[in-house]
Write a protein that holds these residues in place. Sequence first.
Motif, PDB file in Angstrom:
ATOM      1  N   HIS A  79       0.839  -1.203   0.000  1.00 23.30           N
ATOM      2  CA  HIS A  79       0.000   0.000   0.000  1.00 23.30           C
ATOM      3  C   HIS A  79       0.869   1.245   0.000  1.00 23.30           C
ATOM      4  CE1 HIS A  79      -3.380  -2.647   1.764  1.00 23.30           C
ATOM      5  NE2 HIS A  79      -3.505  -2.544   0.457  1.00 23.30           N
TER       6      HIS A  79
ATOM      7  N   HIS B 240       2.481  -3.482   6.939  1.00 24.59           N
ATOM      8  CA  HIS B 240       1.500  -2.436   6.625  1.00 24.59           C
ATOM      9  C   HIS B 240       1.515  -1.398   7.745  1.00 24.59           C
ATOM     10  CE1 HIS B 240      -0.929  -4.424   3.361  1.00 24.59           C
ATOM     11  NE2 HIS B 240      -0.275  -5.469   3.805  1.00 24.59           N
ATOM     12  N   THR B 241       0.845  -0.298   7.507  1.00 20.64           N
ATOM     13  CA  THR B 241       0.431   0.579   8.610  1.00 20.64           C
ATOM     14  C   THR B 241      -1.051   0.845   8.400  1.00 20.64           C
ATOM     15  OG1 THR B 241       0.793   2.716   7.477  1.00 20.64           O
ATOM     16  CG2 THR B 241       2.690   1.736   8.601  1.00 20.64           C
TER      17      THR B 241
ATOM     18  N   GLU C 293       1.702   3.788   2.908  1.00 20.42           N
ATOM     19  CA  GLU C 293       2.225   3.198   4.143  1.00 20.42           C
ATOM     20  C   GLU C 293       3.755   3.232   4.130  1.00 20.42           C
ATOM     21  OE1 GLU C 293      -1.860   0.608   4.113  1.00 20.42           O
ATOM     22  OE2 GLU C 293      -0.020  -0.508   4.485  1.00 20.42           O
TER      23      GLU C 293
ATOM     24  N   GLU D 180       0.618  -4.781  11.129  1.00 22.12           N
ATOM     25  CA  GLU D 180       0.153  -3.399  11.011  1.00 22.12           C
ATOM     26  C   GLU D 180       0.936  -2.583  12.031  1.00 22.12           C
ATOM     27  OE1 GLU D 180      -1.819  -1.895   9.034  1.00 22.12           O
ATOM     28  OE2 GLU D 180      -3.027  -3.442   8.077  1.00 22.12           O
TER      29      GLU D 180
HETATM   30 ZN   LIG Z   1      -1.866  -1.708   4.097  1.00 22.82          ZN
END
Ligand SMILES: [Zn+2]
Length: 315
Positions: A66, A195-196, A69, A268
């Motif tokens: 993503h 991810h974040t 991120e 995350e």
């Molecule tokens: Zn993500």
Amino acid sequence: AFPNGYQDYHDFAELTSALQRAADDHPGLAALSTIGTSVEGRNLWLMSITRAPAGSPEVLFTCQQHAREHLTREMCLRIVNRFTDGYGSDPAVTRLVDSRIIRVIPSVNPDGAEYDHATGSFRGWRKNRQGQGTDLNRNWGHQWGCCGGSSSSPSSDTYRGTGAFSAIETQRVRNYVASRVVGGEQRITAHIDFHTYSELILWPYGYTYSDTGPGLSAQDAAAFRALGTQMAQTNGYTPQQSSDLYITDGSINDWMWAAHGIYSYTFEMYPRSGGLNGFYPIDDVIGRETARNDAAVDLLLSYADCVPRVIGASC
Ligand SMILES: [Zn+2]
Ligand SMILES: NS(=O)(=O)N[C@@H](Cc1ccccc1)C(=O)O
């Protein structure tokens, strides 16, 4: 370059230089390669780090599916720098590099990442740069589009694409992972996709609320949960099956497990909450919030010869 307050984040040119420098400074330990190019022609870099015998267990770390991120790219760079600079001085690092093959893809979506900050202010962009954009984490081929965990609308931020692996970037990673099947055996045994944000550790399946499913037994689920929980104890994230968060279909974790038996997690990262601004923590936090995952990374690597050992099972 990034806007003020964010200069320590690496843009694509700075990422490329940092990776080339790490490989140049550590011949015989680190090797930089590409698994192919993105839609817009940027290399999908792969850094391999090892002093282990051929055939040793391999662990894959992927970052920035993503675009927005950006902290995840710094997380993958942290892994690269820690396992190269630390070799020979940090005992934990040395032991792991001598027994494992560490593979790092610091940006799966370099086009989206550049697009997000190109104007000097952030766009909040998530997807790749194919048409109106595909959400790479809904484009993987296990139970693709099965279960309401993605969108069929090209303008949606969770658009699954026109078919499984319709995105160039997921094709490149799929093909790379497939290339690690040697003599009928997948050499990669464990994986983290960073991810974040929200400070969570997630594991399959995402497409169903059930703890088990086709190809995921109660023992498999117990191993995922045990290792996920142990990793969470080291970084303070919340461990849970990913569908406990919400249903997703076509995620990387479901495919890595179902297609290749790879114990695949999503981390995350920081912050725990924050609306759209949560994707843009100032660069002061990079050091702290990437180092926060060192012990979890080491735990995954240490179990990579036989993850079921975490619940006392044998391989
Ligand atoms: Zn993500
Ligand atoms: N990073 S995020 O905000 O997009 N959240 C992730 C969370 C996620 C990751 C992997 C499986 C299920 C759910 C997402 O892909 O939706």
